[in-house]
Motif scaffolding. Structure first.
Motif, PDB file in Angstrom:
ATOM      1  N   ALA A  60       2.986   6.862 -21.633  1.00  0.00           N
ATOM      2  CA  ALA A  60       4.265   6.199 -21.382  1.00  0.00           C
ATOM      3  C   ALA A  60       4.751   5.397 -22.582  1.00  0.00           C
ATOM      4  O   ALA A  60       5.869   4.908 -22.585  1.00  0.00           O
ATOM      5  CB  ALA A  60       4.141   5.282 -20.171  1.00  0.00           C
ATOM      6  N   THR A  62       6.010   3.809 -26.239  1.00  0.00           N
ATOM      7  CA  THR A  62       7.131   4.103 -27.139  1.00  0.00           C
ATOM      8  C   THR A  62       6.708   3.766 -28.567  1.00  0.00           C
ATOM      9  O   THR A  62       5.556   3.428 -28.814  1.00  0.00           O
ATOM     10  CB  THR A  62       8.347   3.240 -26.775  1.00  0.00           C
ATOM     11  OG1 THR A  62       7.973   1.876 -26.954  1.00  0.00           O
ATOM     12  CG2 THR A  62       8.764   3.466 -25.339  1.00  0.00           C
ATOM     13  N   LEU A 117       2.188  -4.325 -22.900  1.00  0.00           N
ATOM     14  CA  LEU A 117       2.929  -3.929 -21.698  1.00  0.00           C
ATOM     15  C   LEU A 117       3.456  -2.509 -21.840  1.00  0.00           C
ATOM     16  O   LEU A 117       3.707  -1.830 -20.850  1.00  0.00           O
ATOM     17  CB  LEU A 117       4.089  -4.891 -21.453  1.00  0.00           C
ATOM     18  CG  LEU A 117       3.687  -6.222 -20.835  1.00  0.00           C
ATOM     19  CD1 LEU A 117       4.879  -7.152 -20.774  1.00  0.00           C
ATOM     20  CD2 LEU A 117       3.139  -6.010 -19.440  1.00  0.00           C
ATOM     21  N   ASP A 118       3.626  -2.081 -23.083  1.00  0.00           N
ATOM     22  CA  ASP A 118       4.148  -0.749 -23.346  1.00  0.00           C
ATOM     23  C   ASP A 118       3.170   0.343 -22.916  1.00  0.00           C
ATOM     24  O   ASP A 118       3.559   1.483 -22.698  1.00  0.00           O
ATOM     25  CB  ASP A 118       4.454  -0.626 -24.846  1.00  0.00           C
ATOM     26  CG  ASP A 118       5.388   0.522 -25.139  1.00  0.00           C
ATOM     27  OD1 ASP A 118       6.057   0.972 -24.198  1.00  0.00           O
ATOM     28  OD2 ASP A 118       5.446   0.958 -26.303  1.00  0.00           O
ATOM     29  N   THR A 119       1.881  -0.006 -22.794  1.00  0.00           N
ATOM     30  CA  THR A 119       0.910   1.016 -22.413  1.00  0.00           C
ATOM     31  C   THR A 119       1.050   1.419 -20.953  1.00  0.00           C
ATOM     32  O   THR A 119       0.505   2.432 -20.550  1.00  0.00           O
ATOM     33  CB  THR A 119      -0.522   0.490 -22.602  1.00  0.00           C
ATOM     34  OG1 THR A 119      -0.679  -0.670 -21.785  1.00  0.00           O
ATOM     35  CG2 THR A 119      -0.796   0.118 -24.041  1.00  0.00           C
ATOM     36  N   ALA A 120       1.737   0.606 -20.148  1.00  0.00           N
ATOM     37  CA  ALA A 120       1.916   0.868 -18.716  1.00  0.00           C
ATOM     38  C   ALA A 120       0.589   0.919 -17.978  1.00  0.00           C
ATOM     39  O   ALA A 120       0.442   1.650 -17.014  1.00  0.00           O
ATOM     40  CB  ALA A 120       2.706   2.147 -18.480  1.00  0.00           C
ATOM     41  N   THR A 121      -0.402   0.174 -18.447  1.00  0.00           N
ATOM     42  CA  THR A 121      -1.677   0.138 -17.742  1.00  0.00           C
ATOM     43  C   THR A 121      -1.930  -1.269 -17.209  1.00  0.00           C
ATOM     44  O   THR A 121      -1.373  -2.233 -17.724  1.00  0.00           O
ATOM     45  CB  THR A 121      -2.845   0.467 -18.689  1.00  0.00           C
ATOM     46  OG1 THR A 121      -2.901  -0.546 -19.700  1.00  0.00           O
ATOM     47  CG2 THR A 121      -2.659   1.814 -19.346  1.00  0.00           C
ATOM     48  N   PRO A 122      -2.756  -1.370 -16.165  1.00  0.00           N
ATOM     49  CA  PRO A 122      -3.053  -2.718 -15.654  1.00  0.00           C
ATOM     50  C   PRO A 122      -3.775  -3.583 -16.691  1.00  0.00           C
ATOM     51  O   PRO A 122      -3.532  -4.778 -16.748  1.00  0.00           O
ATOM     52  CB  PRO A 122      -3.942  -2.455 -14.438  1.00  0.00           C
ATOM     53  CG  PRO A 122      -4.334  -1.031 -14.502  1.00  0.00           C
ATOM     54  CD  PRO A 122      -3.341  -0.321 -15.333  1.00  0.00           C
TER      55      PRO A 122
ATOM     56  N   VAL B 444       8.254  -6.143 -19.105  1.00  0.00           N
ATOM     57  CA  VAL B 444       8.271  -5.594 -17.747  1.00  0.00           C
ATOM     58  C   VAL B 444       9.587  -4.862 -17.493  1.00  0.00           C
ATOM     59  O   VAL B 444       9.616  -3.817 -16.845  1.00  0.00           O
ATOM     60  CB  VAL B 444       8.065  -6.727 -16.713  1.00  0.00           C
ATOM     61  CG1 VAL B 444       8.213  -6.206 -15.305  1.00  0.00           C
ATOM     62  CG2 VAL B 444       6.697  -7.344 -16.895  1.00  0.00           C
ATOM     63  N   LEU B 447       9.886  -1.855 -20.988  1.00  0.00           N
ATOM     64  CA  LEU B 447       8.797  -0.978 -21.436  1.00  0.00           C
ATOM     65  C   LEU B 447       8.012  -0.442 -20.240  1.00  0.00           C
ATOM     66  O   LEU B 447       8.331  -0.718 -19.091  1.00  0.00           O
ATOM     67  CB  LEU B 447       7.874  -1.745 -22.382  1.00  0.00           C
ATOM     68  CG  LEU B 447       8.556  -2.302 -23.624  1.00  0.00           C
ATOM     69  CD1 LEU B 447       7.625  -3.205 -24.386  1.00  0.00           C
ATOM     70  CD2 LEU B 447       9.020  -1.163 -24.513  1.00  0.00           C
ATOM     71  N   GLY B 448       6.975   0.292 -20.539  1.00  0.00           N
ATOM     72  CA  GLY B 448       6.128   0.819 -19.479  1.00  0.00           C
ATOM     73  C   GLY B 448       6.796   1.951 -18.726  1.00  0.00           C
ATOM     74  O   GLY B 448       7.694   2.627 -19.232  1.00  0.00           O
ATOM     75  N   ARG B 449       6.317   2.169 -17.499  1.00  0.00           N
ATOM     76  CA  ARG B 449       6.926   3.225 -16.681  1.00  0.00           C
ATOM     77  C   ARG B 449       7.935   2.615 -15.728  1.00  0.00           C
ATOM     78  O   ARG B 449       7.800   1.457 -15.339  1.00  0.00           O
ATOM     79  CB  ARG B 449       5.849   3.887 -15.834  1.00  0.00           C
ATOM     80  CG  ARG B 449       4.834   4.616 -16.636  1.00  0.00           C
ATOM     81  CD  ARG B 449       3.888   5.250 -15.658  1.00  0.00           C
ATOM     82  NE  ARG B 449       2.672   5.647 -16.344  1.00  0.00           N
ATOM     83  CZ  ARG B 449       1.939   6.670 -15.950  1.00  0.00           C
ATOM     84  NH1 ARG B 449       2.311   7.367 -14.907  1.00  0.00           N
ATOM     85  NH2 ARG B 449       0.860   6.976 -16.614  1.00  0.00           N
ATOM     86  N   GLN B 568       0.965  -1.048 -12.876  1.00  0.00           N
ATOM     87  CA  GLN B 568       1.384  -1.956 -13.947  1.00  0.00           C
ATOM     88  C   GLN B 568       1.543  -3.362 -13.402  1.00  0.00           C
ATOM     89  O   GLN B 568       1.746  -3.564 -12.215  1.00  0.00           O
ATOM     90  CB  GLN B 568       2.734  -1.522 -14.511  1.00  0.00           C
ATOM     91  CG  GLN B 568       2.756  -0.142 -15.076  1.00  0.00           C
ATOM     92  CD  GLN B 568       4.159   0.222 -15.473  1.00  0.00           C
ATOM     93  OE1 GLN B 568       4.541   0.053 -16.596  1.00  0.00           O
ATOM     94  NE2 GLN B 568       4.925   0.711 -14.529  1.00  0.00           N
TER      95      GLN B 568
END
Lengths: 306, 662
Positions: A60, A62, A117-122, B444, B447-449, B568
């Motif tokens: 996910a 960028t 946050l860009d990694t979209a992981t917890p 939030v 970015l992210g999904r 997320q």
């Protein structure tokens, strides 16, 4: 022209010494744990290994994720130019300023926290959220350390702060309070115990490492190098502010500075070794101690000075 | 100049008149007016002055408009941001239902015109008339969506607060005009410094309340987080970016130009309110996940920072530290300009995101970076700027504020030093918290999904909407990299505003003391340096990558499971650590409700509810409202329907007034 020359030398010194200081701290910690520990040169080997590996990127993400380590390293180095490392005490007119260094460090945190946050992981969110929480409390604490000298000097440039610091007695109570506060802030800002643990990847405790979890290869190398540079920067800032005495010619002065950095790094390693991890929500009290101590130092300074 | 002025006003009025029929013509006329007023402001700097007097009302009254350097600064703000909002509205208003679009297009030019006139007002009558017009037109714009639940109530709170403020202003102005025998600001400025200190302090406090309620200083900010989210986004941008600034203009005008140096406690009170506003504003913003409410709370924070600067200027003036005062006022003005730029950008972008169908709940956004690249870019730049990060404009003005605080602290006296120390620490805490908050907003939100289907289907909006936001974000970069462009002008205006500040010599002497003069590492060179180093590092990286395989895109580490968007961090979770840490402010409440078949086994449903308590409304507003209602209930007894009682009351009032007059 001379300024740019100085800047290049200073950059080289920062980049070259930052891993060594980190290796030194690891070695001291190992000694405290009764281990022999890896060589002090281990960080260089690790960086070289990472530099040769392949880059991975989560789906996910960028371009922000991909450029963040580069940005962070560049920002940390740019901040490094704003600190008097060489040619000490600061020549007249040297305009480096405390506030811009603090601002650049905040910018570095902003970039890395966004990339996490860009990694979209917890894990990314977890590390990012914790990092900015610590950061929000570290920022006033950083200012608090310099506060006594700022109020003395009526300015925020390094030259003024260092002159102010040098003008009071070496064993003044003010300096002692500020020093304790500085140790607390450095431990927090470099991601060390009792705030964060750089040696673990346990999700319950990690802060900075959780932000970098998705990085690999050269990206990880740069992110780690940025952290090491930042660590050296903080050590240098603290020694500049609190132990502002240098003797002899230019070379001797640089030598004294470097010795002081290693002494301070030793102090950090000892402080880290003897402290246990604090619960995350106890951190405000811990960092608050730093703020209160340095405010007390500032108040002492004011009472004594007038 | 008079012609320009008249033509500009006429364009605004025509723009409002055509607003109901011809959208594009109306927008063009608004833009013409804005261009004319920018020209006027620039011409004002070159020495062309406006001086228009129109007889109005009873004899002796008149409307008087004069151009001043301070007014010109705010005039530029109103006009430039007005132009951005006007262009934005061309595309934004298209999706509104016809009746609402007409309301917006008719009232927006009138709102702009009244704010423009506030910057020119030179006497009490002209000021109060346009001030009221500004409040009423903005009220009309706030309640555009009046059939939605809660909107009318928000509008009512706004109207109420703004009128409490207007009442205080009326009282302050009446006091001044009674004691100086004139309604002209110029006469006030001449005579006010010699008035008895009781009167001056009363005026000072009334002005603080009056403009403070408009500028949304804590605890007078309650209307702001209600009114801003419900207004159309470009109007929220104008209200937050410009109208609050007009209130700052009022404070500067009344305190510095009219009242002159006062006792120390003036500065202390102002600074205390500034600190309270900045820290509480950012804390409340952090707990918020409605994007527009969050931005509204950040306005409270930034107004707080500006007010800290004003407080320092007042204290410095009291303590005979002219340099401190000028730097502090210049810092406050700089931050005023900056906040206008980045806050309007953020509101415009919030509107674009909402317009794109993604809503304004941060927990339902995400992944917009790919879908709305231009909107995201301007949001990110403005977010970094509002967080006070170099090399953007917010950093420069906060740096100047630090500088003035530190100089004040070194100026002498324990009180000054302690308040300076408190100010520095509060500003640093605010900066750290704002950074956290805007990592949350951009991380939030962008970015992210995508966290919802609506966010996944969002699309980039038209160039009319992204263009103004990008242009304003560009100004944020320029004013951050080249503070030398406007800092001397602001310092000059500050010096003129602090009239009679003493023998300071040419204004340039002041500028030498500003931090970047003589600094090798000013924001611009730091940025340049970072860019250079970054280029070198990137080249090195490229060289190493050339030897290795390219970046591989992989699934992230998920402990062996599969990640979804729901894994997320949400905006609420992101700010969670702050809730227990600042529980003194938030008073967090949580309730967990478990439904089970046989208590406590076989759980069917667990519902969790968490939130924060609004301490200020509980401690200040609830008791105040209860008190007023109780008083009114007592007052109702007078309305008995008995004619004799009414006549007696009228007589009593008359006698009382006569006694009072004599």
């Amino acid at each position: 022209m001379r300024i740019w020359g100085e800047a290049v030398v200073q950059l080289g010194l920062l980049l070259g010494l930052a891993p060594l200081v980190n290796g030194f701290i690891q070695r001291v910690k190992a000694a405290f744990q009764g281990r022999h520990g890896p060589s002090v040169l281990q960080p260089y080997f690790t960086l070289r290994k990472l530099w040769r590996r392949q880059d991975l990127r989560p789906q996910a993400s960028t371009w922000l994720f991909a450029t963040a380590p580069r940005l962070a390293l560049s920002i940390a180095l740019a901040a490094g130019i704003g600190i008097p490392l060489l040619w000490y005490p600061a020549p007249v007119g040297w305009g480096g300023d405390f506030i811009i260094v603090v601002g650049l460090l905040a910018l570095e945190r902003f970039v890395l926290a966004l990339a996490a946050l860009d990694t979209a992981t917890p894990f990314g969110g977890l590390g990012s959220s914790r990092e900015v929480t610590v950061g929000a409390m570290v920022e006033p604490a950083l200012f608090a350390i310099a506060l006594p000298w700022m109020l003395m000097a009526g300015g925020t440039s390094w030259a003024m702060l260092i002159t102010a610091s040098a003008s009071i007695a070496p064993l003044d109570l003010v300096r002692f309070f500020a020093l304790v506060a500085a140790v607390i802030v450095c431990l927090a800002e470099t991601g060390r115990l009792p705030v964060d643990n750089p040696d673990t990847h346990l999700e319950l405790t990690m802060i900075h490492e959780a932000m970098l979890l998705e990085y690999s290869g050269p990206q990880l190398a740069m992110a780690s190098l940025a952290q090491m540079v930042k660590q050296l920067l903080l050590v240098a800032m603290v020694t500049d502010l609190l132990l502002p005495w240098r003797w002899g010619g230019p070379l001797a002065q640089v030598g004294i500075s470097i010795l002081l950095w290693f002494a301070a790094a030793f102090g950090l390693a000892v402080a880290e070794s003897v402290s246990a991890k604090l619960r995350f929500f106890r951190l405000p009290a811990y960092l608050g101690t730093a703020v209160i101590l340095s405010s007390a130092a500032a108040a002492l300074q004011l009472w004594g000075g007038r | 100049m008079t012609w320009l002025f008249a033509l500009g006003l006429l364009s605004y009025v025509l723009s409002a008149a055509f607003g109901a029929y011809a959208d594009n013509l109306s927008a063009a006329l608004s833009l013409l007016a804005e261009a004319l007023f920018v020209t006027m402001a620039v011409a004002g700097v070159r020495g062309l002055h406006l001086n228009v007097r129109i007889p109005f009302g009873p004899p002796g009254f008149s409307l008087h408009w004069v151009s001043t350097p301070l007014g010109a600064l705010f005039l530029i703000l109103v006009s430039v941001l007005g132009a951005a909002a006007t262009i934005y509205a061309i595309a934004y208003a298209k999706h509104l239902p016809t009746s609402k679009r007409r309301t917006v297009l008719v009232f927006a030019p009138l709102f702009l015109a009244s704010m423009t006139l506030v910057c020119f007002a030179a006497n009490m009558a002209s000021f109060l008339v346009v001030w009221e017009a500004m409040s009423l037109t903005s009220y009309a714009l706030v309640i555009v969506d009046r059939e939605e639940p809660g909107v009318l109530r928000s509008g009512y709170v706004y109207l109420l607060m703004t009128h409490i403020g207007a009442l205080c202003l009326l009282a302050a102005f009446t006091l001044l005009s009674n004691h100086t025998g004139s309604m002209a600001f110029a006469v006030w400025a001449e005579k006010a410094p010699t008035l008895p200190s009781g009167i001056r302090s009363a005026v000072f406090l009334l002005v603080l309340l009056g403009f403070g309620s408009k500028a949304a200083l804590v605890p007078l900010h309650v209307w702001l987080p209600r009114a801003h989210p419900v207004a159309p986004s470009h109007i929220s941008g104008l209200m937050s970016g410009v109208m609050l600034k007009v209130a700052i203009y009022g404070m500067v005008l009344m305190w510095f130009v009219v009242l002159g140096p006062g006792p120390l406690w003036w500065g202390l009170v102002v600074m205390a309110l500034g600190i309270l506003s900045s820290v509480l504003g950012v804390l409340y913003a952090l707990a918020e996940h409605d994007l527009k409410r969050l931005l509204a709370f950040h306005s409270v924070e930034n107004i707080g920072i500006i007010t800290i600067g004003l407080g320092v200027a007042l204290m410095g003036w009291h303590a005979h530290l002219p340099l401190v005062s000028i730097v502090a006022l210049a810092a406050a003005l700089y931050h005023t300009v900056n906040h206008a730029l980045f806050k309007t950008t953020l509101f415009l972008d919030a509107g674009s995101i909402q317009h794109a169908g993604a809503g304004r709940n941060l927990d339902a956004l995400g992944g917009l970076w790919r879908r709305m690249p231009w909107t995201s870019t301007s949001t990110l730049v403005a977010a970094a700027a509002i967080a006070g990060l170099p090399p953007l404009n917010g950093f420069v003005s906060e740096w100047l504020t630090y500088e003035s605080l530190v100089r004040l602290g070194a100026g002498g006296g324990l009180v000054l030093a302690l308040s300076a120390a408190t100010g520095v620490l509060a500003l640093a805490l605010t900066g750290g918290l704002a950074t956290a908050c805007f990592v949350k907003v951009s991380g939030v939100g962008l970015l992210g999904r995508p966290r919802s289907d609506r966010a996944a289907e969002a699309h980039e909006v038209s160039g009319f909407m992204t263009g103004p936001a990008l242009a304003l974000a560009g100004f944020c970069v320029i004013l951050g990299l080249a503070p030398g462009l406007i800092a001397p002008i602001l310092a000059h205006i500050a010096g003129l505003t602090l009239h009679g500040i003493g023998t300071l010599g040419p204004t340039n002497a002041v500028l030498v003391s500003l931090p970047w003069r003589g600094a090798h590492l000013d924001p611009a060179s730091a940025a340049l340096l970072a860019a250079l180093i970054g280029a070198v590092v990137s080249l090195a990286l490229g060289a190493s990558r050339a030897r290795r395989s390219a970046t591989e895109i992989r699934a992230p580490w998920a402990c062996g499971g599969e990640l979804t968007a729901a894994h997320q961090y949400s905006a609420t979770a992101y700010a969670k650590p702050f809730r227990p840490i600042f529980r003194l402010v938030y008073r967090p409440v949580r309730s967990v409700h478990v439904e089970s078949l046989i208590h406590p086994f076989f759980r069917v449903r667990v519902s969790y509810e968490g939130g924060t308590t609004d301490v200020l409304s509980r401690w200040i507003y609830r008791p105040a409202i209860t008190g007023i209602v109780a008083l009114s209930r007592q007052g109702r007894k007078l309305q008995s329907g008995s004619l004799r009682l009414y006549l007696a009351l009228m007589l009593a009032t008359l006698l009382l007034l006569l006694a009072f007059v004599h």
